[in-house]
Design an enzyme around this catalytic site. Structure first.
Site, PDB file in Angstrom:
ATOM      1  N   GLY A  27       0.824  -1.172  -0.161  1.00 53.43           N
ATOM      2  CA  GLY A  27      -0.077  -0.056  -0.022  1.00 53.43           C
ATOM      3  C   GLY A  27       1.033   1.254   0.048  1.00 53.43           C
ATOM      4  O   GLY A  27       0.222   2.377   0.439  1.00 53.43           O
ATOM      5  N   THR A  28       1.982   1.362  -0.463  1.00 57.70           N
ATOM      6  CA  THR A  28       2.570   2.552  -0.571  1.00 57.70           C
ATOM      7  C   THR A  28       2.059   3.526  -1.669  1.00 57.70           C
ATOM      8  O   THR A  28       2.055   4.896  -1.279  1.00 57.70           O
ATOM      9  CB  THR A  28       4.153   2.514  -1.155  1.00 57.70           C
ATOM     10  N   HIS A  44      -0.169   1.871 -13.058  1.00 50.81           N
ATOM     11  CA  HIS A  44       0.582   0.562 -13.597  1.00 50.81           C
ATOM     12  C   HIS A  44       2.059   1.018 -13.646  1.00 50.81           C
ATOM     13  O   HIS A  44       2.595   2.190 -14.211  1.00 50.81           O
ATOM     14  CB  HIS A  44       0.291   0.090 -15.025  1.00 50.81           C
ATOM     15  N   ILE A  47      -7.960  -9.504 -10.931  1.00 59.52           N
ATOM     16  CA  ILE A  47      -8.446  -8.919 -12.270  1.00 59.52           C
ATOM     17  C   ILE A  47     -10.084  -9.001 -12.192  1.00 59.52           C
ATOM     18  O   ILE A  47     -10.587 -10.064 -11.862  1.00 59.52           O
ATOM     19  CB  ILE A  47      -8.138  -9.706 -13.487  1.00 59.52           C
ATOM     20  N   LEU A  48     -10.606  -7.944 -12.485  1.00 64.89           N
ATOM     21  CA  LEU A  48     -12.123  -7.933 -12.210  1.00 64.89           C
ATOM     22  C   LEU A  48     -12.915  -8.289 -13.439  1.00 64.89           C
ATOM     23  O   LEU A  48     -12.301  -8.030 -14.324  1.00 64.89           O
ATOM     24  CB  LEU A  48     -12.688  -6.517 -11.705  1.00 64.89           C
TER      25      LEU A  48
HETATM   26  C1  GAR Z   1       2.878  -0.789  -7.702  1.00 65.61           C
HETATM   27  O1  GAR Z   1       4.082  -0.550  -8.149  1.00 65.61           O
HETATM   28  C2  GAR Z   1       1.829  -0.873  -8.701  1.00 65.61           C
HETATM   29  O2  GAR Z   1       1.918   0.108  -9.744  1.00 65.61           O
HETATM   30  C3  GAR Z   1       1.754  -2.097  -9.091  1.00 65.61           C
HETATM   31  O3  GAR Z   1       2.133  -2.938  -7.974  1.00 65.61           O
HETATM   32  C4  GAR Z   1       2.786  -2.160  -7.047  1.00 65.61           C
HETATM   33  C5  GAR Z   1       1.896  -2.196  -5.576  1.00 65.61           C
HETATM   34  O4  GAR Z   1       2.714  -1.474  -4.746  1.00 65.61           O
HETATM   35  N1  GAR Z   1       0.476  -2.354  -9.852  1.00 65.61           N
HETATM   36  C6  GAR Z   1       0.418  -3.244 -10.932  1.00 65.61           C
HETATM   37  O5  GAR Z   1       1.340  -3.858 -11.168  1.00 65.61           O
HETATM   38  C7  GAR Z   1      -0.850  -3.528 -11.422  1.00 65.61           C
HETATM   39  N2  GAR Z   1      -0.981  -4.047 -12.703  1.00 65.61           N
HETATM   40  P1  GAR Z   1       1.922  -0.817  -3.291  1.00 65.61           P
HETATM   41  O6  GAR Z   1       1.150  -1.746  -2.757  1.00 65.61           O
HETATM   42  O7  GAR Z   1       2.996  -0.311  -2.532  1.00 65.61           O
HETATM   43  O8  GAR Z   1       1.024   0.516  -3.902  1.00 65.61           O
END
Ligand code: GAR
Length: 211
Positions: free
Chosen positions: A14-15, A112, A95-96
């Site tokens: 969740g950053t 992304h 994926i929804l």
């Molecule tokens: C992030 O880098 C986000 O862009 C990616 O997962 C990570 C989640 O980090 N999302 C995808 O790859 C979606 N296709 P976070 O939980 O620290 O925000």
């Protein structure tokens, strides 16, 4: 215009959620408030971040439903019950099905960690994205915030920012640089633009209107 109610959907650390919470604290989410955080599994650290910020957290877990369609329906019910206007996928790894996009047309944003249309699509998420970029040998990668359509990672692009790949990068170092220099900046910006009614979608193009 009344403030938009935002739900942030998460699956892990969740950053990006934290970047949104911090932006909200600074007053950088204009005309919007994070009303809920919904996780795809219990116990993820993102839920702790929500609790620390006083934001209600919920879990809608894939394993509790017989199909992804049933899970999507439960999620849509929850979003409607909470009167959500904008859904933000911030590291949401499920994926929804199309029911989600139909319930919230041009009202779901995804971040992304690559410059779409590179290194995206089914199976290309999280660290895998950076592994593929390094394998390919690109000299720049970056991040994209886009509206979610029925095609995986294929919806209209809202914001993109390029980030340099450096000699000796690992998937982890590249991921971190892309988060710091692009994702954590672009996602709050895109959310704020949406909440101000400044994103106008025309086919594949998103026009950013003056405030
Ligand atoms: C992030 O880098 C986000 O862009 C990616 O997962 C990570 C989640 O980090 N999302 C995808 O790859 C979606 N296709 P976070 O939980 O620290 O925000």
């Amino acid at each position: 215009m009344s403030a938009k109610r935002i739900a942030v959907l998460v699956s892990g650390g969740g950053t990006n959620l934290q970047a949104l919470i911090d932006a909200q604290r600074r007053g950088d989410i204009v005309n919007g408030e994070i009303a809920a955080v919904i996780a795809s599994k219990p116990g993820v650290y993102a839920l702790e971040r929500a609790a620390n910020a006083g934001i209600p957290g919920y879990v809608v877990a894939r394993k509790d439903y017989p199909s992804s369609q049933a899970m999507t329906a439960a999620l849509v019910d929850k979003l409607r019950e909470l009167n959500i206007d904008l859904v933000v996928l911030a590291g949401f790894m499920v994926i929804l099905t199309q029911e989600m996009v139909r319930a919230y047309p041009n009202a779901i944003l995804n971040v992304h960690p690559a410059l779409i249309p590179s290194f995206c699509g089914e199976g290309c998420y999280g660290l895998h994205v950076h592994e593929r970029a390094l394998e390919y040998g690109v000299k720049v990668s970056g991040a994209t915030v886009h509206f979610v359509s029925e095609e995986c990672d294929g919806g209209p692009i809202v914001l993109q920012r390029a980030v340099a790949v450096e000699e000796g990068d690992t998937p982890e170092t590249l991921q971190r640089r892309i988060m710091e220099q692009a994702e954590w900046v672009l996602l709050p910006q895109a959310v704020s633009l949406f909440c101000q009614g400044r994103l106008q979608v025309e086919g594949r193009n998103v026009h950013i209107l003056e405030s």
